[in-house]
Design an enzyme around this catalytic site. Structure first.
Site, PDB file in Angstrom:
ATOM      1  N   ASP A  10      34.158  29.492  42.810  1.00  0.00           N
ATOM      2  CA  ASP A  10      33.312  30.988  42.519  1.00  0.00           C
ATOM      3  C   ASP A  10      33.537  31.679  43.530  1.00  0.00           C
ATOM      4  O   ASP A  10      33.323  31.624  44.738  1.00  0.00           O
ATOM      5  CB  ASP A  10      31.909  30.527  42.431  1.00  0.00           C
ATOM      6  CG  ASP A  10      31.071  31.684  42.270  1.00  0.00           C
ATOM      7  OD1 ASP A  10      31.513  32.777  42.199  1.00  0.00           O
ATOM      8  OD2 ASP A  10      29.831  31.478  42.258  1.00  0.00           O
ATOM      9  N   ILE A  11      34.199  32.852  43.066  1.00  0.00           N
ATOM     10  CA  ILE A  11      34.581  33.994  44.092  1.00  0.00           C
ATOM     11  C   ILE A  11      33.532  34.501  44.736  1.00  0.00           C
ATOM     12  O   ILE A  11      33.523  35.177  45.973  1.00  0.00           O
ATOM     13  CB  ILE A  11      35.696  34.867  43.657  1.00  0.00           C
ATOM     14  CG1 ILE A  11      36.246  35.737  44.477  1.00  0.00           C
ATOM     15  CG2 ILE A  11      34.891  36.021  42.501  1.00  0.00           C
ATOM     16  CD1 ILE A  11      37.379  36.610  44.217  1.00  0.00           C
ATOM     17  N   ASN A  24      36.746  46.922  36.161  1.00  0.00           N
ATOM     18  CA  ASN A  24      37.226  47.928  35.093  1.00  0.00           C
ATOM     19  C   ASN A  24      37.092  49.203  35.773  1.00  0.00           C
ATOM     20  O   ASN A  24      36.479  49.608  36.788  1.00  0.00           O
ATOM     21  CB  ASN A  24      36.276  47.591  33.819  1.00  0.00           C
ATOM     22  CG  ASN A  24      34.721  48.167  34.081  1.00  0.00           C
ATOM     23  OD1 ASN A  24      34.653  49.116  34.690  1.00  0.00           O
ATOM     24  ND2 ASN A  24      33.744  47.344  33.478  1.00  0.00           N
ATOM     25  N   VAL A  33      34.551  38.248  36.322  1.00  0.00           N
ATOM     26  CA  VAL A  33      34.555  38.455  37.728  1.00  0.00           C
ATOM     27  C   VAL A  33      33.879  39.797  38.036  1.00  0.00           C
ATOM     28  O   VAL A  33      32.729  39.761  38.976  1.00  0.00           O
ATOM     29  CB  VAL A  33      35.910  38.588  38.335  1.00  0.00           C
ATOM     30  CG1 VAL A  33      35.952  38.804  39.847  1.00  0.00           C
ATOM     31  CG2 VAL A  33      36.663  37.254  38.084  1.00  0.00           C
ATOM     32  N   ASP A  34      34.170  40.821  37.325  1.00  0.00           N
ATOM     33  CA  ASP A  34      33.525  41.976  37.763  1.00  0.00           C
ATOM     34  C   ASP A  34      31.889  41.884  37.740  1.00  0.00           C
ATOM     35  O   ASP A  34      31.171  42.264  38.334  1.00  0.00           O
ATOM     36  CB  ASP A  34      34.005  43.270  36.907  1.00  0.00           C
ATOM     37  CG  ASP A  34      33.464  44.513  37.256  1.00  0.00           C
ATOM     38  OD1 ASP A  34      33.285  44.831  38.415  1.00  0.00           O
ATOM     39  OD2 ASP A  34      33.732  45.438  36.484  1.00  0.00           O
ATOM     40  N   SER A 124      43.629  40.228  36.195  1.00  0.00           N
ATOM     41  CA  SER A 124      44.135  40.298  34.479  1.00  0.00           C
ATOM     42  C   SER A 124      44.684  39.224  33.928  1.00  0.00           C
ATOM     43  O   SER A 124      44.725  39.106  32.666  1.00  0.00           O
ATOM     44  CB  SER A 124      45.545  41.276  34.553  1.00  0.00           C
ATOM     45  OG  SER A 124      45.228  42.715  34.994  1.00  0.00           O
ATOM     46  N   GLY A 126      42.416  36.961  32.717  1.00  0.00           N
ATOM     47  CA  GLY A 126      41.294  36.525  31.902  1.00  0.00           C
ATOM     48  C   GLY A 126      41.225  37.280  30.663  1.00  0.00           C
ATOM     49  O   GLY A 126      42.093  37.275  29.663  1.00  0.00           O
TER      50      GLY A 126
END
Length: 183
Positions: A10-11, A24, A33-34, A124, A126
């Protein structure tokens, strides 16, 4: 010399100086992720992003560029937001350069901040549909090249990969490219 490491996980849980967000262009949160970074990081990240939109990035952050904000409640110092390209095979060359630019620009911003450790997702790969092996080749190749150019850049660049499949793809590509990665 920059050490490149691969981690499955998990980042948002990484204790690093910089967490890179696959954002985005609106900078106002989203999915994947965002969304995870905005949820875990809290309102301060969103406030910084809104301020960026009100000043420099009224039309949003351009694809391939990077900008830093606070990390809010994340166990990091900063978030570097970068907008990856959506994969389109008929525009591959242009979009592959934009994807490489995400890594170059994020490392440039991290170096300007004085970051010693940087955590990247698979930008990119995902929802934006980039084929994972090609995304890994671009990511690892670009980071290795930029790290060699910077000389005094981050001590560690960590790829935090969601799921064992993506981890295995990056590990395989790293071996194929001869990039020294620590798993």
């Amino acid at each position: 010399m920059t050490r490149i490491t691969l981690v499955e996980g998990d980042i948002t849980a990484q204790q690093v100086d910089v967490v890179v967000n696959a954002a985005n262009s609106s900078l106002l949160g989203g999915g994947g992720v965002d969304g995870a970074i905005h949820r875990r990081g809290g309102h301060r990240i969103l406030e910084d992003c809104r301020a960026l939109r009100a000043s420099r990035y009224g039309r949003g952050l351009p694809t391939g560029q990077a900008v830093a904000t606070t990390a809010g409640d994340l166990p990091a110092r900063w978030v570097v937001h970068t907008v990856g390209p959506v994969y389109l095979a008929d525009e591959y060359e242009k979009r592959a350069e934009l994807l490489a630019s995400c890594y170059r620009e994020s490392l440039r911003v991290a170096a300007e901040l004085g970051a010693r450790t940087v955590a990247f997702p698979a930008v990119s790969a995902g929802i934006f549909g980039w084929p994972p092996a090609d995304a890994a080749r671009i990511a690892l190749g670009t980071v290795a090249a930029v790290a060699a150019e910077l000389g005094s850049g981050p001590e560690e660049v960590r790829f935090v990969l969601f799921g064992s499949e993506m981890f295995e793809v990056f590990a395989g590509v790293g071996r194929e490219l001869g990039v020294t990665v620590q798993e």
